[in-house]
Scaffold this motif. Structure first.
Motif, PDB file in Angstrom:
ATOM      1  N   CYS A   7      23.075  38.764 -28.603  1.00 24.05           N
ATOM      2  CA  CYS A   7      23.176  37.323 -28.359  1.00 24.05           C
ATOM      3  C   CYS A   7      24.138  36.611 -29.301  1.00 24.05           C
ATOM      4  CB  CYS A   7      21.792  36.666 -28.506  1.00 24.05           C
ATOM      5  SG  CYS A   7      20.543  37.351 -27.412  1.00 24.05           S
ATOM      6  N   THR A  66      24.432  32.971 -26.207  1.00 23.16           N
ATOM      7  CA  THR A  66      23.464  32.916 -25.111  1.00 23.16           C
ATOM      8  C   THR A  66      22.527  31.728 -25.333  1.00 23.16           C
ATOM      9  OG1 THR A  66      21.786  34.246 -26.229  1.00 23.16           O
ATOM     10  CG2 THR A  66      23.478  35.430 -24.973  1.00 23.16           C
ATOM     11  N   PRO A  67      21.788  31.323 -24.298  1.00 23.30           N
ATOM     12  CA  PRO A  67      20.717  30.343 -24.539  1.00 23.30           C
ATOM     13  C   PRO A  67      19.680  30.936 -25.489  1.00 23.30           C
ATOM     14  CG  PRO A  67      21.140  30.616 -22.183  1.00 23.30           C
ATOM     15  CD  PRO A  67      21.891  31.705 -22.874  1.00 23.30           C
ATOM     16  N   GLU A  68      19.051  30.092 -26.256  1.00 20.84           N
ATOM     17  CA  GLU A  68      17.973  30.561 -27.128  1.00 20.84           C
ATOM     18  C   GLU A  68      16.742  30.909 -26.296  1.00 20.84           C
ATOM     19  OE1 GLU A  68      17.103  28.575 -30.838  1.00 20.84           O
ATOM     20  OE2 GLU A  68      18.896  27.321 -30.574  1.00 20.84           O
ATOM     21  N   ILE A 102      16.051  40.978 -22.794  1.00 24.30           N
ATOM     22  CA  ILE A 102      17.330  41.444 -23.343  1.00 24.30           C
ATOM     23  C   ILE A 102      17.260  42.956 -23.473  1.00 24.30           C
ATOM     24  CG2 ILE A 102      18.912  41.401 -25.312  1.00 24.30           C
ATOM     25  CD1 ILE A 102      17.804  38.581 -25.933  1.00 24.30           C
ATOM     26  N   LEU A 117      15.736  33.710 -24.772  1.00 23.01           N
ATOM     27  CA  LEU A 117      15.746  34.583 -23.598  1.00 23.01           C
ATOM     28  C   LEU A 117      14.590  35.570 -23.683  1.00 23.01           C
ATOM     29  CD1 LEU A 117      19.547  35.481 -23.214  1.00 23.01           C
ATOM     30  CD2 LEU A 117      18.235  33.761 -21.960  1.00 23.01           C
ATOM     31  N   ASP A 118      13.890  35.789 -22.575  1.00 16.47           N
ATOM     32  CA  ASP A 118      12.715  36.663 -22.628  1.00 16.47           C
ATOM     33  C   ASP A 118      13.020  38.074 -22.143  1.00 16.47           C
ATOM     34  OD1 ASP A 118      13.016  36.205 -19.968  1.00 16.47           O
ATOM     35  OD2 ASP A 118      11.035  35.330 -19.621  1.00 16.47           O
TER      36      ASP A 118
END
Length: 385
Positions: free
Chosen positions: A316, A341-343, A348, A345-346
């Motif tokens: 990320c 990336t967006p914070e 990866i 993320l569930d």
């Protein structure tokens, strides 16, 4: 001739490594003063490359025992051969846990364990046993340059002849590589050593290399090595491999390995399998270059190779020099880490390696020679281990 980069400097009981996390913008040498620091450097990828991490692990054991022999009073574990064994064996096991996919690290720790046990079995005194382990630890590192040069020549000469066999001249070769397998990975290099050999012998036109996300060992480290060696080169992002093969004449893909199974299945940096599939589609030879210690005949095929998964955050964020450039207080380019990336993320998926099946590999090269598949389409690696 331009001088190659190096990743480890050692003398007597002193060890320094170049912090590869800061390359190519800052050259920082880190002192390694104990086993824990060596383990952290390997695990955090301050040092990487299968031969280099094996060498650092072995040198750190030699350093630890050298300092123990000089201590006054000596540490308790030097009171008997058995206490030395009981002290060193857990250290070797601990070091192996730093990067379990790279078989070189396991080979180095097992080698030192065998040296320890054989000296015990020979009835030697505790100081003599410690000195045997120290000497062998230093040999692990010292042997790399010679074997790297041997495999680079074997692989380079094989490729030249293979191109000639198919009607080419064997000159002005274009070779793609993945990740970083040069002198920063230790010695002369493996796959990048093959490219360097072709350059030095006047057979190379251009080296191509992938960025190798998410850690960017290609765009950070291979780029720096090729620039330092003044080898003509072109960087591509990982998803451009197919386009490159469509629009440019590429004579081979050369990659390193972290572990090679008995059937030729090969674990290497993530993205290698992608390149192998595309190379097969375009009928481009795919060459694996690695030392004998990377071949694990105890693993029958690739499904038995443990694959390290890195922390999700590494996929990320990216680290690099600030742009436009600015200097810090020490005169180095200021660096920073940014999230891309967006914070939160569930999901990866971040394996550090993938496995290329032997059926997609054209040749496997070690310091003993080149193995190709027989009439049955399978590798017999007995001639190169």
């Amino acid at each position: 001739m331009a001088e190659a980069l190096t990743s480890i400097k050692s003398s007597d009981d002193k060890i320094e490594i170049i912090n590869q996390l800061l390359l190519p913008h800052t050259t920082e040498w880190l002192r390694i003063d104990n086993i824990e620091q060596a383990h952290d450097a390997i695990k955090s990828m301050k040092i990487r490359g299968a031969p280099a991490i094996a060498s650092l692990a072995a040198l750190s054991v030699s350093q630890h025992l050298t300092r123990a022999l000089r201590a006054d009073p000596p540490p308790e574990f030097l009171s008997s051969p058995e206490s030395l064994r009981d002290h060193v064996s857990p250290i070797l096991s601990f070091l192996f846990t730093a990067r379990p996919t790279a078989v070189n690290l396991g080979a180095a720790t097992r080698r030192l364990s065998r040296t320890l046990q054989s000296s015990l079995d020979a009835g030697k005194g505790v100081r003599a046993i410690a000195e045997d382990v120290i000497e062998d630890g230093r040999l692990v590192a010292a042997e790399d340059v010679g074997r790297n040069k041997a495999m680079s020549k074997w692989g380079g000469d094989w490729l030249v002849e293979e191109v000639k066999r198919k009607g080419g001249s064997g000159e002005a070769l274009n070779v793609l590589t993945v990740c970083n397998t040069g002198s920063l990975a230790y010695g002369y290099g493996t796959a990048l050593g093959l490219i360097t050999y072709l350059h030095e012998s006047g057979k190379l036109r251009r080296a191509y290399y992938t960025q190798t996300a998410p850690y960017h060992q290609g765009s950070r480290l291979t780029a720096l090595e090729l620039k330092t060696l003044q080898i003509p080169s072109t960087m591509i992002v990982d998803t451009m491999v197919g386009s490159l093969f469509q629009h440019h004449k590429i004579h081979a893909v050369a990659v390193g390995a972290d572990r090679i199974a008995a059937n030729g299945d090969t674990a290497n940096k993530i993205g290698t399998y992608n390149a192998a599939v595309l190379a097969a589609r375009h009928k481009i030879p795919f060459i694996v270059v690695a030392p004998i210690t990377t071949v694990d005949l105890d693993v029958a095929h690739g499904s038995g190779i443990p694959i390290e998964h890195r922390p999700p955050l590494e996929a990320c964020v990216v680290r690099g020099a600030l742009y436009p450039p600015s200097l810090d207080g020490q005169g180095n380019k200021a660096q920073g880490t940014v999230m891309i990336t967006p914070e939160g993320l569930d999901g990866i998926y971040n394996p550090s390696f993938d496995v290329t099946p032997g059926e997609l590999i054209t040749a496997i090269v070690t310091e003993k020679g080149v193995a190709t598949k027989g009439g049955d389409g399978k590798f017999d690696l007995s001639s190169v281990v």
